[in-house]
Design a protein around this motif. Sequence first.
Motif, PDB file in Angstrom:
ATOM      1  N   UNK A 364      62.617 113.659   3.971  1.00  0.00           N
ATOM      2  CA  UNK A 364      61.811 112.863   4.898  1.00  0.00           C
ATOM      3  C   UNK A 364      62.588 111.652   5.395  1.00  0.00           C
ATOM      4  N   UNK A 365      63.241 110.948   4.480  1.00  0.00           N
ATOM      5  CA  UNK A 365      64.001 109.768   4.899  1.00  0.00           C
ATOM      6  C   UNK A 365      65.174 110.142   5.797  1.00  0.00           C
ATOM      7  N   UNK A 366      65.859 111.250   5.461  1.00  0.00           N
ATOM      8  CA  UNK A 366      66.968 111.695   6.303  1.00  0.00           C
ATOM      9  C   UNK A 366      66.485 112.093   7.693  1.00  0.00           C
ATOM     10  N   UNK A 367      65.340 112.792   7.752  1.00  0.00           N
ATOM     11  CA  UNK A 367      64.796 113.171   9.051  1.00  0.00           C
ATOM     12  C   UNK A 367      64.397 111.973   9.886  1.00  0.00           C
ATOM     13  N   UNK A 371      66.166 111.072  13.372  1.00  0.00           N
ATOM     14  CA  UNK A 371      65.332 111.039  14.578  1.00  0.00           C
ATOM     15  C   UNK A 371      65.398 109.670  15.247  1.00  0.00           C
ATOM     16  N   UNK A 372      65.405 108.594  14.450  1.00  0.00           N
ATOM     17  CA  UNK A 372      65.483 107.256  15.029  1.00  0.00           C
ATOM     18  C   UNK A 372      66.816 107.031  15.732  1.00  0.00           C
ATOM     19  N   UNK A 373      67.910 107.484  15.104  1.00  0.00           N
ATOM     20  CA  UNK A 373      69.231 107.325  15.725  1.00  0.00           C
ATOM     21  C   UNK A 373      69.329 108.089  17.034  1.00  0.00           C
ATOM     22  N   UNK A 374      68.898 109.349  17.010  1.00  0.00           N
ATOM     23  CA  UNK A 374      69.008 110.182  18.207  1.00  0.00           C
ATOM     24  C   UNK A 374      68.063 109.684  19.296  1.00  0.00           C
ATOM     25  N   UNK A 376      66.981 106.621  19.791  1.00  0.00           N
ATOM     26  CA  UNK A 376      67.557 105.412  20.369  1.00  0.00           C
ATOM     27  C   UNK A 376      68.696 105.717  21.317  1.00  0.00           C
ATOM     28  N   UNK A 377      69.526 106.687  20.938  1.00  0.00           N
ATOM     29  CA  UNK A 377      70.636 107.062  21.794  1.00  0.00           C
ATOM     30  C   UNK A 377      70.144 107.708  23.086  1.00  0.00           C
ATOM     31  N   UNK A 378      69.099 108.541  22.987  1.00  0.00           N
ATOM     32  CA  UNK A 378      68.548 109.181  24.177  1.00  0.00           C
ATOM     33  C   UNK A 378      68.038 108.129  25.154  1.00  0.00           C
ATOM     34  N   UNK A 379      67.312 107.136  24.653  1.00  0.00           N
ATOM     35  CA  UNK A 379      66.783 106.075  25.522  1.00  0.00           C
ATOM     36  C   UNK A 379      67.929 105.304  26.163  1.00  0.00           C
TER      37      UNK A 379
END
Length: 529
Positions: A364-367, A371-374, A376-379
């Motif tokens: 869960x923590x890894x996901x 997800x937060x990193x990706x 943020x990068x998408x935005x």
Amino acid sequence: MNWIEPLTPWLLALVPIVLALGAATSARQPRERAWRTAQVSTLCGLVASTLLLALGAAGGLPAGEGGWQTAPLQLIMLLLANFIAFVVVRYSATYLQGEPRQTRFVALVQAVFASVSVAVLSDHLALFLLAWFAISMGMHQLLMFYPDRPRAALAAHKKFLFARAAELCALTAFVLLYLHHDTAQISVIVGAYGDHSVEGGTLSLAEQAAACLLALAALIKCAQLPLHGWLIQVVEAPTPVSATLHGGVINLGGYLLLLFSPLLLQSAPAQALVLVVAGLGSVLAALVMMTRISIKVRLAWSTSAQMGLMLVEIALGMVELALLHLLAHSCYKAYAFLGSGEAVEQDLLRRRAPGLSPSWGRWLSAGLISAAMVAGLVVLVRGVTDSPAFAANAPWVLLTGALTVLLAERGSERNSGDLVGFVGLAALVVLAYVGLKSLFAALLPETGHTISPWADLWMSALFLLLFAGYWLKRHGLHYRASQTLNRYCYAGFYLDEWVTRNTLRLWPHELPGRIKAKQLHTALRGSSL
């Protein structure tokens, strides 16, 4: 650099000519001189292709001259092919010592890469198809390097038939395009679709058929399921042959679709064909790969999966990512096959440092972190650029899943480390992905293709299915459903057995008998006496 223009056709023809002369000369020389000749010819090809790419990047080459193409796609592929040729020849000079047919091997390798150079540079439909046929025939002879091995003979027979089917599809497509455009010049045909003057859905019936036939030819050439069995069985050939096939030849199916991508992206049926067949095939092949023990067989299944993913990227309109994928896969697979002799040592390392199954909290923590990193990068990326190269969501889903696995499975001794270090590594992977994709997007012309939401959703669902299957096979084998899935994966879903049975029924082929060890030992003793 106006003085270069009249020399351009000769500069481009230099690479295949040098390799062809090297092949003809090596075939008539003793072993040691043949290897030296091959090393010199492949080095000359590598240097010439590097200079051509440098001239093309500097704007010193005209767009097309004398039946050759000088776009970045062609020059990059030319450099890749000659780099693989040089590496394979250098490795084979030591690996094949003691083999009785070394001269034949070294001549065939040079001939194959000479044909690859012609195929990637050709601006004429007939010349491209002839080069493609020459590559296939040369590879057939290399795959039969050990003609007394039944599995090698069976694999070569199936590949021979499937290659002829792919070439027939390409020939029919080329005839339709020639009749429609009244020219056999590839750059002119592709240019008719590259200016976006033809909107999706308005292609003629002949153009739609040509696009579908090209897609089918690429699927066959890239060994997509269910016509994949020959690729798994040709590991019976010497390791340098596998490196040549996986690193420099099988990618030509992807190159075909890259070359005609402006046409493919305006044909909804052709896109759907690639997305369904290659999408499902890449997921199934990746799951089957996890059940294999032999390193060469694992790499062969990996090639089928990677080729399917590359074809999907093209069908989605992400040609820059597909080209990056093609280059990375070629170099990695050539390295992996040539380094497969270290598989025992690597297996011992894995056994000494077994991985720990991550807890649900770690997953869960890894996901969440991934997800937060990706996200943020998408935005950030979409706020900076509106390039269609970053419009699809499926690649971000795949990247999120890969980073989740990377962060969650950090519990073995070989992958030990704190969370901060792994997050930094994940951030580096994300930045490398965006940077390299932006670089290749600048090298290639924009397709102007708008990704279909349904296609994007389809691939996103397949990627989620892939990671669900990975988790079941890696960490959930105690479940009955996972055990059933593992059994079918181990059998390759019985697809190759069905294809082989029907292939031999339609076109029988006499296979060499198995050699019995005692008979061979007796024969060798008799010959020595």
